[in-house]
Design a protein around this motif. Structure first.
Motif, short mmCIF file in Angstrom:
data_model
loop_
_atom_site.label_atom_id
_atom_site.label_comp_id
_atom_site.label_asym_id
_atom_site.label_seq_id
_atom_site.Cartn_x
_atom_site.Cartn_y
_atom_site.Cartn_z
N THR A 79 71.10 38.53 36.28
CA THR A 79 70.54 38.80 34.94
C THR A 79 70.94 40.20 34.47
O THR A 79 71.29 40.39 33.31
N ASP A 80 70.90 41.18 35.39
CA ASP A 80 71.33 42.55 35.06
C ASP A 80 72.77 42.56 34.57
O ASP A 80 73.11 43.22 33.58
N ILE A 81 73.63 41.83 35.29
CA ILE A 81 75.06 41.79 34.96
C ILE A 81 75.27 41.11 33.61
O ILE A 81 76.04 41.58 32.77
N GLN A 82 74.56 40.01 33.40
CA GLN A 82 74.64 39.30 32.12
C GLN A 82 74.27 40.22 30.95
O GLN A 82 74.99 40.30 29.94
N THR A 83 73.18 40.96 31.11
CA THR A 83 72.72 41.87 30.06
C THR A 83 73.72 42.99 29.80
O THR A 83 73.99 43.35 28.64
N ALA A 84 74.31 43.53 30.86
CA ALA A 84 75.27 44.63 30.72
C ALA A 84 76.55 44.19 30.00
O ALA A 84 77.13 44.95 29.22
N LEU B 150 80.70 39.87 25.39
CA LEU B 150 80.88 38.42 25.42
C LEU B 150 80.59 37.76 24.08
O LEU B 150 81.16 36.71 23.76
N GLN B 151 79.69 38.35 23.32
CA GLN B 151 79.28 37.68 22.08
C GLN B 151 80.26 37.94 20.95
O GLN B 151 81.06 38.86 21.01
N GLY B 152 80.17 37.10 19.93
CA GLY B 152 81.07 37.23 18.78
C GLY B 152 82.03 36.06 18.73
O GLY B 152 82.54 35.63 19.76
N PRO B 153 82.27 35.53 17.54
CA PRO B 153 83.09 34.33 17.41
C PRO B 153 84.56 34.55 17.72
O PRO B 153 85.07 35.66 17.62
N ALA B 154 85.22 33.47 18.10
CA ALA B 154 86.68 33.44 18.25
C ALA B 154 87.22 32.61 17.09
O ALA B 154 86.73 31.52 16.82
N CYS B 155 88.22 33.16 16.40
CA CYS B 155 88.71 32.52 15.18
C CYS B 155 90.23 32.48 15.13
O CYS B 155 90.90 33.31 15.76
N VAL C 150 80.26 48.00 36.98
CA VAL C 150 78.96 48.23 36.33
C VAL C 150 78.22 49.28 37.15
O VAL C 150 78.52 49.51 38.33
N GLY C 151 77.25 49.92 36.53
CA GLY C 151 76.53 50.95 37.27
C GLY C 151 75.22 51.33 36.63
O GLY C 151 74.88 50.89 35.53
N ARG C 152 74.47 52.15 37.36
CA ARG C 152 73.21 52.70 36.85
C ARG C 152 73.46 54.17 36.51
O ARG C 152 73.89 54.96 37.35
#
Length: 200
Positions: free
Chosen positions: A25-30, A35-40, A172-174
């Motif tokens: 879940t941490d990795i998904q959030t980071a 990842l989001q945003g359309p491909a056109c 990824v990191g803290r």
């Protein structure tokens, strides 16, 4: 007894190291902002419809671009009448003026997290701890029209018209003084969408 105590201490250390690793879940959030945003399928010549192709240097859209528009006809997004192309019902649904073009996927998603390993490379004083994550990322379900063979021929990056997962290695990191896990790998990006070259 001493051996048992040492084994228990080693197990406790291992458990602490494992529990300290970021969760899925941490990795998904980071990674989510990447990842989001359309491909056109996009091009400046798709900025408005209907479009009429014409000859000559002063033409708004040259007739040399007919193969790109014809590919969109094959995909069911445009209807052709002589040299004029207009949006079909499917085309109106997929079309976005901001692209400008036709969007076929809502973004990307993590298909599988394969490995999370402590990062051996120093990341600077601001980073408390970091990990190298190996994971598969895939495009979210694509519109059926985007799988038309004619569209794949329009681009040098036809792999962007695929739902097949690709493997990435990302750091990824803290970060000290900040909450949550952060993406700290400036090289990580997902090339999305298909840009169609415009002829003049």
């Amino acid at each position: 007894m001493r051996l048992n105590a040492m084994a228990l201490a080693a197990s406790a250390l291992l458990l602490t190291a494992c529990s300290d690793s970021p969760s899925d879940t941490d990795i998904q959030t980071a990674l989510q902002p990447q990842l989001q945003g359309p491909a056109c399928v996009s091009a400046p010549m798709f900025k408005s419809f209907p479009v009429t192709l014409s000859e000559g240097f002063s033409a708004a859209v040259s007739s040399g671009n007919a193969p790109a528009f014809d590919a969109l006809v094959d995909a069911g997004l445009l209807a052709k009448s002589d040299k004029t192309y207009s949006l079909t019902e499917a085309g109106r649904t997929a079309y976005t003026e901001q692209a400008p073009g036709f969007c076929y996927s809502k973004g990307y998603e993590i298909a599988k997290i394969k490995d999370i390993s402590p990062n051996p490379d120093p990341m600077g004083a601001a980073v408390d701890k970091s990990w190298v994550v190996t994971l598969d990322i895939r495009q979210m379900p694509m519109a059926a029209w985007a799988k038309t063979p004619a569209l794949a021929k329009l681009t040098r990056h036809s792999e962007n018209l695929s739902e097949a997962p690709k493997t990435y290695h990302v750091t990824v990191g803290r970060v000290k003084g900040e909450q949550g896990l952060k993406l700290i790998d400036p090289r990580f990006s997902i090339m999305r969408g298909v840009s169609v070259s415009q002829g003049f």
